[in-house]
Design a protein around this motif. Structure first.
Motif, PDB file in Angstrom:
ATOM      1  N   PRO A 285      15.900  -6.101  -3.524  1.00  0.00           N
ATOM      2  CA  PRO A 285      15.825  -6.401  -2.097  1.00  0.00           C
ATOM      3  C   PRO A 285      16.723  -5.480  -1.270  1.00  0.00           C
ATOM      4  CG  PRO A 285      15.914  -8.422  -3.357  1.00  0.00           C
ATOM      5  CD  PRO A 285      16.146  -7.307  -4.338  1.00  0.00           C
ATOM      6  N   GLY A 286      16.157  -4.982  -0.178  1.00  0.00           N
ATOM      7  CA  GLY A 286      16.889  -4.103   0.714  1.00  0.00           C
ATOM      8  C   GLY A 286      16.729  -2.628   0.429  1.00  0.00           C
ATOM      9  N   ALA A 287      16.129  -2.293  -0.715  1.00  0.00           N
ATOM     10  CA  ALA A 287      15.916  -0.887  -1.070  1.00  0.00           C
ATOM     11  C   ALA A 287      14.475  -0.478  -0.768  1.00  0.00           C
ATOM     12  CB  ALA A 287      16.230  -0.674  -2.548  1.00  0.00           C
ATOM     13  N   PRO A 288      14.228   0.816  -0.584  1.00  0.00           N
ATOM     14  CA  PRO A 288      12.855   1.261  -0.336  1.00  0.00           C
ATOM     15  C   PRO A 288      11.923   0.878  -1.487  1.00  0.00           C
ATOM     16  CG  PRO A 288      14.404   2.998   0.221  1.00  0.00           C
ATOM     17  CD  PRO A 288      15.197   1.928  -0.475  1.00  0.00           C
ATOM     18  N   SER A 289      10.773   0.366  -1.137  1.00  0.00           N
ATOM     19  CA  SER A 289       9.798  -0.137  -2.111  1.00  0.00           C
ATOM     20  C   SER A 289       8.567   0.751  -2.112  1.00  0.00           C
ATOM     21  CB  SER A 289       9.400  -1.578  -1.756  1.00  0.00           C
ATOM     22  OG  SER A 289       8.176  -1.937  -2.379  1.00  0.00           O
ATOM     23  N   ARG A 290       8.273   1.348  -3.238  1.00  0.00           N
ATOM     24  CA  ARG A 290       7.053   2.142  -3.327  1.00  0.00           C
ATOM     25  C   ARG A 290       5.809   1.261  -3.207  1.00  0.00           C
ATOM     26  NH1 ARG A 290      10.414   5.548  -6.560  1.00  0.00           N
ATOM     27  NH2 ARG A 290      10.146   7.757  -5.995  1.00  0.00           N
ATOM     28  N   TRP A 291       5.822   0.105  -3.836  1.00  0.00           N
ATOM     29  CA  TRP A 291       4.644  -0.756  -3.782  1.00  0.00           C
ATOM     30  C   TRP A 291       4.399  -1.260  -2.361  1.00  0.00           C
ATOM     31  CZ3 TRP A 291       0.941  -0.829  -7.157  1.00  0.00           C
ATOM     32  CH2 TRP A 291       1.188  -0.578  -8.505  1.00  0.00           C
ATOM     33  N   ASN A 292       5.420  -1.700  -1.691  1.00  0.00           N
ATOM     34  CA  ASN A 292       5.221  -2.174  -0.321  1.00  0.00           C
ATOM     35  C   ASN A 292       4.819  -1.031   0.603  1.00  0.00           C
ATOM     36  OD1 ASN A 292       5.779  -4.790  -1.040  1.00  0.00           O
ATOM     37  ND2 ASN A 292       7.898  -4.762  -0.312  1.00  0.00           N
ATOM     38  N   THR A 293       5.375   0.149   0.376  1.00  0.00           N
ATOM     39  CA  THR A 293       5.016   1.298   1.200  1.00  0.00           C
ATOM     40  C   THR A 293       3.556   1.683   0.985  1.00  0.00           C
ATOM     41  OG1 THR A 293       7.303   2.107   1.205  1.00  0.00           O
ATOM     42  CG2 THR A 293       5.562   3.701   1.702  1.00  0.00           C
ATOM     43  N   LEU A 294       3.134   1.771  -0.258  1.00  0.00           N
ATOM     44  CA  LEU A 294       1.729   2.071  -0.556  1.00  0.00           C
ATOM     45  C   LEU A 294       0.809   1.060   0.096  1.00  0.00           C
ATOM     46  CD1 LEU A 294      -0.726   3.203  -2.118  1.00  0.00           C
ATOM     47  CD2 LEU A 294       0.034   1.835  -4.087  1.00  0.00           C
TER      48      LEU A 294
END
Length: 308
Positions: A285-294
């Motif tokens: 939590p709080g870090a950049p997420s590749r899955w959420n970004t995609l």
């Protein structure tokens, strides 16, 4: 590094979806990358985590011997593992998938009353996910589909508490059933899907119909993997995958997604659903997420008419 390059600098499970959904790469390139899911990275690790009987953690919904005394819900059992393999995009026609699913069909039994795995059990939230995995991997789940169609409530959705008297649907159960019916894909389920979609759209994807208030703050917090949990990014990605036309009633949820975009163009991991896992598939939590970004990028491309 651009956001797309950052996404491509990742596991094959993300790379093939970026190529397909964000770059418009040739089909042969997409399929070549997708084939690596079975032999490299997360897909290979998850396949290897199954037991000799083909079950993950020795159970269908819960690990064998689970007592309920640990924090959260364990996510290591067969249902969650099969859902994850589908989200990773494991080729359902490949040898690895065929072997895994055959073993689950032969040995999987639900904790409820020992029902065979792909026959499902009694809760539509579980059965929706069973339909989703079964249909994706080529199992005949038509009898289970007929069951959930008969359990659709008057307001258009579904609720796992219906067997205990609930007559109101829930966002969480409804999205799980909709994902299953979408994967099943037969024309016979189209009307039921439309009613379920209307249940969500009438509520702007996250508001109570009665008061207009946010149904749950957690619906505005994005997590991957999401397992059985609902949030508006998951709902919007469902409508995108269904080929739906953008609807004005989605607009507020879409703005929630836009607002979470960081100055560098990425989205964060808002939360992680607590519980035992085989290994981490995304950021803390709080870090950049590749899955959420995609998922956010492809939802916005769909909604804004910028499909590759």
């Amino acid at each position: 590094m651009s956001v797309v390059d950052w996404l491509l600098d990742a596991d094959p499970a993300i790379r093939w979806q970026v190529l397909r959904d964000l770059t418009g790469a040739p089909a042969a390139e997409v399929e070549a990358e997708r084939a690596r899911v079975a032999t490299e990275g997360w897909g290979a690790r998850l396949l290897a985590a199954a037991g000799p009987d083909g079950l993950w953690a020795g159970g269908a919904c819960f690990p064998a011997g689970w007592t309920g005394e640990e924090p959260g819900q364990p996510w290591t059992a067969t249902m969650h593992s099969l859902q994850t393999l589908r989200l990773l995009g494991l080729d359902p026609h490949g040898a690895a998938a065929r072997r895994a699913v055959a073993l689950v069909a032969a040995h999987g039994r639900w904790e409820h009353e020992g029902q065979r795995y792909f026959d499902g059990e009694v809760e539509p939230c579980i059965n929706g996910r069973t339909i989703e995995a079964g249909a994706y991997f080529g199992v005949d789940v038509a009898p289970l589909v007929q069951r959930v169609l008969g359990e659709q409530l008057a307001d258009g959705g579904w609720n796992c508490e219906a067997e205990r008297g609930s007559v109101r649907s829930s966002f969480d159960t409804t999205i799980n059933v909709l994902d299953g019916l979408l994967e099943f894909g037969a024309p016979a389920v189209a009307a039921a899907r439309r009613r379920g979609e209307e249940y969500l759209l009438e509520r702007s994807l996250f508001r109570r119909l009665s008061t207009g208030e946010v149904a749950r703050p957690s619906y505005l917090a994005f997590a991957f993997p999401y397992y059985w949990h609902y949030d508006v990014l998951r709902a919007l990605d469902y409508f995108r995958a269904a080929g739906a036309a953008p609807d004005p009633r989605m607009a507020e949820a879409v703005e929630v997604v836009r607002a979470k975009r960081q100055p560098d163009g990425r989205w964060l991991q808002d939360r992680v659903h607590p519980g035992r896992v085989h290994f981490a598939l995304d950021a803390e939590p709080g870090a950049p997420s590749r899955w959420n970004t995609l998922r956010a990028l492809r939802v916005l491309d769909w909604y804004d008419g910028r499909l590759p």
